[in-house]
Design a protein around this motif. Structure first.
Motif, PDB file in Angstrom:
ATOM      1  N   ILE B  70      65.864  97.990 -78.820  1.00  0.00           N
ATOM      2  CA  ILE B  70      65.345  97.348 -80.054  1.00  0.00           C
ATOM      3  C   ILE B  70      63.997  96.977 -79.697  1.00  0.00           C
ATOM      4  O   ILE B  70      63.797  96.020 -78.924  1.00  0.00           O
ATOM      5  N   ARG B  71      62.976  97.107 -80.560  1.00  0.00           N
ATOM      6  CA  ARG B  71      61.585  96.479 -80.623  1.00  0.00           C
ATOM      7  C   ARG B  71      60.975  96.523 -81.922  1.00  0.00           C
ATOM      8  O   ARG B  71      61.256  97.105 -82.862  1.00  0.00           O
ATOM      9  N   GLN B  72      59.997  95.413 -81.776  1.00  0.00           N
ATOM     10  CA  GLN B  72      59.418  95.235 -83.194  1.00  0.00           C
ATOM     11  C   GLN B  72      58.339  96.180 -83.119  1.00  0.00           C
ATOM     12  O   GLN B  72      57.373  96.543 -82.555  1.00  0.00           O
ATOM     13  N   LEU B  73      58.193  96.920 -84.158  1.00  0.00           N
ATOM     14  CA  LEU B  73      56.892  97.770 -84.710  1.00  0.00           C
ATOM     15  C   LEU B  73      56.124  97.065 -85.394  1.00  0.00           C
ATOM     16  O   LEU B  73      54.623  97.409 -85.440  1.00  0.00           O
ATOM     17  N   SER B  74      56.609  96.193 -86.056  1.00  0.00           N
ATOM     18  CA  SER B  74      55.425  95.286 -87.009  1.00  0.00           C
ATOM     19  C   SER B  74      56.160  93.776 -87.194  1.00  0.00           C
ATOM     20  O   SER B  74      57.329  93.826 -86.675  1.00  0.00           O
ATOM     21  N   ASP B  75      55.766  92.857 -87.933  1.00  0.00           N
ATOM     22  CA  ASP B  75      56.337  91.713 -88.202  1.00  0.00           C
ATOM     23  C   ASP B  75      57.713  91.874 -88.870  1.00  0.00           C
ATOM     24  O   ASP B  75      58.465  91.079 -88.744  1.00  0.00           O
ATOM     25  N   THR B  76      57.750  92.954 -89.757  1.00  0.00           N
ATOM     26  CA  THR B  76      58.896  93.036 -90.506  1.00  0.00           C
ATOM     27  C   THR B  76      59.756  94.335 -90.318  1.00  0.00           C
ATOM     28  O   THR B  76      60.702  94.675 -90.944  1.00  0.00           O
ATOM     29  N   VAL B  77      59.138  95.233 -89.486  1.00  0.00           N
ATOM     30  CA  VAL B  77      60.052  96.412 -89.178  1.00  0.00           C
ATOM     31  C   VAL B  77      60.296  96.463 -87.605  1.00  0.00           C
ATOM     32  O   VAL B  77      59.418  96.223 -86.797  1.00  0.00           O
ATOM     33  N   MET B  78      61.522  96.872 -87.478  1.00  0.00           N
ATOM     34  CA  MET B  78      62.051  96.877 -85.986  1.00  0.00           C
ATOM     35  C   MET B  78      62.445  98.504 -85.645  1.00  0.00           C
ATOM     36  O   MET B  78      62.906  99.120 -86.807  1.00  0.00           O
ATOM     37  N   GLU B  79      62.361  98.930 -84.731  1.00  0.00           N
ATOM     38  CA  GLU B  79      62.829 100.145 -84.252  1.00  0.00           C
ATOM     39  C   GLU B  79      64.244 100.243 -83.498  1.00  0.00           C
ATOM     40  O   GLU B  79      64.127  99.135 -82.462  1.00  0.00           O
ATOM     41  N   LEU B  80      65.011 100.704 -83.867  1.00  0.00           N
ATOM     42  CA  LEU B  80      66.527 100.698 -83.249  1.00  0.00           C
ATOM     43  C   LEU B  80      66.793 102.022 -82.603  1.00  0.00           C
ATOM     44  O   LEU B  80      66.446 102.961 -83.298  1.00  0.00           O
ATOM     45  N   LEU B 201      52.073  96.871 -98.522  1.00  0.00           N
ATOM     46  CA  LEU B 201      51.695  95.843 -99.474  1.00  0.00           C
ATOM     47  C   LEU B 201      50.525  95.415 -98.807  1.00  0.00           C
ATOM     48  O   LEU B 201      49.253  95.355 -99.323  1.00  0.00           O
ATOM     49  N   ARG B 202      50.520  95.220 -97.311  1.00  0.00           N
ATOM     50  CA  ARG B 202      49.192  95.009 -96.820  1.00  0.00           C
ATOM     51  C   ARG B 202      49.065  95.684 -95.350  1.00  0.00           C
ATOM     52  O   ARG B 202      50.259  96.315 -95.072  1.00  0.00           O
ATOM     53  N   GLU B 203      48.018  95.521 -94.709  1.00  0.00           N
ATOM     54  CA  GLU B 203      47.824  96.369 -93.643  1.00  0.00           C
ATOM     55  C   GLU B 203      48.658  96.234 -92.236  1.00  0.00           C
ATOM     56  O   GLU B 203      49.124  97.305 -91.833  1.00  0.00           O
ATOM     57  N   PRO B 204      49.392  95.058 -92.067  1.00  0.00           N
ATOM     58  CA  PRO B 204      50.375  95.019 -90.923  1.00  0.00           C
ATOM     59  C   PRO B 204      51.574  95.744 -91.490  1.00  0.00           C
ATOM     60  O   PRO B 204      52.211  96.369 -90.375  1.00  0.00           O
ATOM     61  N   GLY B 205      51.674  96.006 -92.779  1.00  0.00           N
ATOM     62  CA  GLY B 205      52.876  97.208 -93.017  1.00  0.00           C
ATOM     63  C   GLY B 205      52.836  98.550 -92.787  1.00  0.00           C
ATOM     64  O   GLY B 205      53.734  99.129 -92.717  1.00  0.00           O
ATOM     65  N   LEU B 206      51.503  98.997 -92.160  1.00  0.00           N
ATOM     66  CA  LEU B 206      51.316 100.139 -91.691  1.00  0.00           C
ATOM     67  C   LEU B 206      51.732 100.331 -90.424  1.00  0.00           C
ATOM     68  O   LEU B 206      51.070 100.451 -89.386  1.00  0.00           O
ATOM     69  N   TYR B 207      53.226 100.244 -89.946  1.00  0.00           N
ATOM     70  CA  TYR B 207      53.548 100.148 -88.803  1.00  0.00           C
ATOM     71  C   TYR B 207      53.586 101.349 -87.802  1.00  0.00           C
ATOM     72  O   TYR B 207      53.850 101.321 -86.591  1.00  0.00           O
ATOM     73  N   LEU B 208      53.166 102.259 -88.282  1.00  0.00           N
ATOM     74  CA  LEU B 208      52.880 103.564 -87.425  1.00  0.00           C
ATOM     75  C   LEU B 208      51.501 104.086 -87.454  1.00  0.00           C
ATOM     76  O   LEU B 208      51.387 105.291 -87.050  1.00  0.00           O
ATOM     77  N   HIS B 209      50.693 103.106 -87.669  1.00  0.00           N
ATOM     78  CA  HIS B 209      49.256 103.517 -88.083  1.00  0.00           C
ATOM     79  C   HIS B 209      48.525 104.402 -86.758  1.00  0.00           C
ATOM     80  O   HIS B 209      48.229 105.518 -86.870  1.00  0.00           O
ATOM     81  N   GLU B 210      48.922 103.841 -85.570  1.00  0.00           N
ATOM     82  CA  GLU B 210      48.146 104.412 -84.566  1.00  0.00           C
ATOM     83  C   GLU B 210      49.167 105.752 -84.162  1.00  0.00           C
ATOM     84  O   GLU B 210      48.405 106.893 -83.806  1.00  0.00           O
ATOM     85  N   PRO B 211      50.340 105.832 -83.839  1.00  0.00           N
ATOM     86  CA  PRO B 211      50.958 107.128 -83.750  1.00  0.00           C
ATOM     87  C   PRO B 211      50.579 108.126 -84.416  1.00  0.00           C
ATOM     88  O   PRO B 211      50.541 109.274 -84.225  1.00  0.00           O
ATOM     89  N   LEU B 212      50.611 107.904 -86.008  1.00  0.00           N
ATOM     90  CA  LEU B 212      50.209 108.759 -86.917  1.00  0.00           C
ATOM     91  C   LEU B 212      48.599 109.460 -86.851  1.00  0.00           C
ATOM     92  O   LEU B 212      48.288 110.438 -87.151  1.00  0.00           O
ATOM     93  N   ARG B 213      47.851 108.242 -86.547  1.00  0.00           N
ATOM     94  CA  ARG B 213      46.351 108.712 -86.365  1.00  0.00           C
ATOM     95  C   ARG B 213      46.413 109.565 -85.049  1.00  0.00           C
ATOM     96  O   ARG B 213      45.571 110.619 -85.095  1.00  0.00           O
ATOM     97  N   ALA B 214      47.001 109.332 -84.276  1.00  0.00           N
ATOM     98  CA  ALA B 214      47.244 110.254 -82.734  1.00  0.00           C
ATOM     99  C   ALA B 214      47.579 111.807 -83.200  1.00  0.00           C
ATOM    100  O   ALA B 214      47.351 112.753 -82.856  1.00  0.00           O
ATOM    101  N   LEU B 215      48.817 111.673 -84.258  1.00  0.00           N
ATOM    102  CA  LEU B 215      49.012 113.004 -84.609  1.00  0.00           C
ATOM    103  C   LEU B 215      48.400 113.654 -85.240  1.00  0.00           C
ATOM    104  O   LEU B 215      48.137 115.045 -85.132  1.00  0.00           O
ATOM    105  N   ALA B 216      47.450 113.214 -86.143  1.00  0.00           N
ATOM    106  CA  ALA B 216      46.540 113.676 -86.980  1.00  0.00           C
ATOM    107  C   ALA B 216      45.298 114.155 -86.135  1.00  0.00           C
ATOM    108  O   ALA B 216      44.789 115.560 -86.172  1.00  0.00           O
ATOM    109  N   SER B 217      45.023 113.661 -85.010  1.00  0.00           N
ATOM    110  CA  SER B 217      44.068 113.954 -84.240  1.00  0.00           C
ATOM    111  C   SER B 217      44.721 115.330 -83.134  1.00  0.00           C
ATOM    112  O   SER B 217      43.796 116.267 -82.800  1.00  0.00           O
ATOM    113  N   GLU B 218      45.988 115.292 -83.089  1.00  0.00           N
ATOM    114  CA  GLU B 218      46.444 116.634 -82.320  1.00  0.00           C
ATOM    115  C   GLU B 218      46.454 117.704 -83.157  1.00  0.00           C
ATOM    116  O   GLU B 218      46.368 118.802 -82.523  1.00  0.00           O
TER     117      GLU B 218
END
Lengths: 121, 295
Positions: B70-80, B201-218
């Motif tokens: 279990i780890r935090q992806l953002s303040d409000t989202v966990m990855e299980l 709602l706000r920027e911290p809610g974009l909890y996969l921002h970096e992985p998705l940017r990486a996918l887009a550059s791939e």
């Protein structure tokens, strides 16, 4: 002599017509508020069943189904003007899909047979 | 019996009739194979006659599993992450119901792809006072046992036409199934453009921002569009309502297949908008995240 449903192109034509028709309905301020709260997924199936019937194809609609299915709407004021608007959108959609006027008239005649059931008379 | 949605969607209240016939309403929406074995949804079952019932058995869609991380992806989202039980066959984008030791059951979309990921992965929003998310955040840990039931849902990649443009749009953890669907589509060699819109709602809610940017550059044909309702936000993030920006960015959606996931109000609004913008009724796939209801 082929049936109306076959002449119109069967299921593929139904699928094409449903999209065009229902888009017109949702864009028509005279009637679109009747569709505000509907579940789009269920509505897709219903519209397909309706269009199949309108095309003279295989369907299971009975007069009672039409009556019961629209009863709650009739209580809220569904009337001839709304029925006419739906029929008008149907004719418009079919014309856009290059269905000949003779067939459009046949479809409208079929749909017209449901008027009294739909409006609970 | 655990239950969650009380709408016939999550299927966490599944039971089996040993004798007697469950009413049709209690069997609508469950798989043919389960229906044939007498399974039904107990939260929607008003018996019409005598019914002898049993709890579902392991193997009948209910599997024992263990938390692997279990780890935090953002303040409000966990990855299980869970060990994928043997026999648990799923497709990216489907959802499963987790049942903990206290018989709390909640449905979550699977974010992993069976062919790419060994574990089952979920992205879980921390709900204030949430029975399952609170338990996961405070009590559960790697090694904790729970049950997984499912999978369910029709929101997955199954394009006959590999060139068809795809629109994936979701808010909050509605991103979880979309992330799976996008990776599955790429894995299967989809060549048409794939546009993924994530709204928060706000920027911290974009909890996969970096992985998705990486996918887009791939992948050249994979496009990630991040959107927040309230700024401030980085330059590449749009500030404003997602629906308006999506339509402005893509213009006509004729020929698209659309996957819409997240809050029910968002899904409902988007269904109508993408249809009016040209997506065929048959090409709209949705997954509404219904909140749990009290029994």
């Amino acid at each position: 002599m082929s049936t109306l449903y076959e002449r119109l192109g069967g299921e593929a034509a139904v699928n094409a017509a449903v999209d065009v028709f229902y888009r017109h309905v949702l864009s028509d301020d005279r009637i679109n508020y009747w569709f505000e709260d509907v579940d789009m997924e269920r509505q897709a199936a219903k519209q397909k069943a309706f269009m199949t019937m309108a095309f003279g194809g295989p369907h299971n609609y009975t007069g009672d189904d039409m009556r019961n299915g629209h009863k709650h709407l009739v209580e809220k004021g569904l009337n001839d003007s709304h029925f006419d608007a739906v029929a008008e959108n149907l004719a418009k959609a079919l014309a856009e899909l290059n269905v000949p006027q003779a067939e459009i008239d046949e479809v409208l005649a079929l749909v017209g047979t449901t008027r009294n059931d739909v409006l609970g008379r | 019996m655990p239950s969650s949605c009380r709408s016939g969607v999550c299927q966490s209240c599944l039971m089996r009739a040993r004798e007697g016939t469950p009413p049709a309403a209690a069997q609508s929406g469950i798989k043919d194979t389960l229906r044939a074995q007498g399974y039904f949804l107990s939260c929607r079952c008003v018996p019409e006659g005598d019914l002898s019932v049993a709890l579902p058995e392991d193997g009948a869609g209910r599997f024992a599993s263990t938390i692997t991380g279990i780890r935090q992806l953002s303040d409000t989202v966990m990855e299980l992450r869970l060990a994928r039980p043997e026999g648990f066959e799923y497709r990216a984008g489907q959802f499963a119901t987790l049942i903990n030791g206290q018989e709390v059951a909640r449905s979550y979309s699977v974010a992993s792809v069976p062919e790419l990921d060994a574990d089952l992965e979920f992205q879980i929003a921390l709900v204030p006072g949430g029975a399952m998310s609170g338990w996961l955040a405070n009590e559960a840990a790697a090694g904790t046992a729970l049950h997984v039931q499912g999978p369910n849902g029709h929101c997955f990649y199954a394009c006959a036409d590999r060139e068809q443009p795809l629109l994936l749009a979701g808010t909050g953890t509605g991103l979880a199934p979309l992330y799976g669907i996008a990776r599955d589509a790429l894995r299967q060699g989809h060549t048409g453009p794939i546009h993924l819109f994530h709204g928060a709602l706000r920027e911290p809610g974009l909890y996969l921002h970096e992985p998705l940017r990486a996918l887009a550059s791939e992948w050249e044909h994979f496009h990630y569009h991040a959107c927040v309702l309230n700024g401030p936000a980085a330059d590449e993030v749009h500030v404003g309502p997602l629906d308006a920006w999506l339509l402005e960015t893509l213009g006509t959606l004729k020929g698209f297949r659309a996957y819409l996931c997240g809050a029910p109000e968002f899904v409902k609004l988007m269904q109508r908008k993408v249809f009016l913008a040209g997506v065929s009724l048959q090409e709209v796939f949705v997954d509404s995240f219904l909140p749990a209801k009290a029994p």
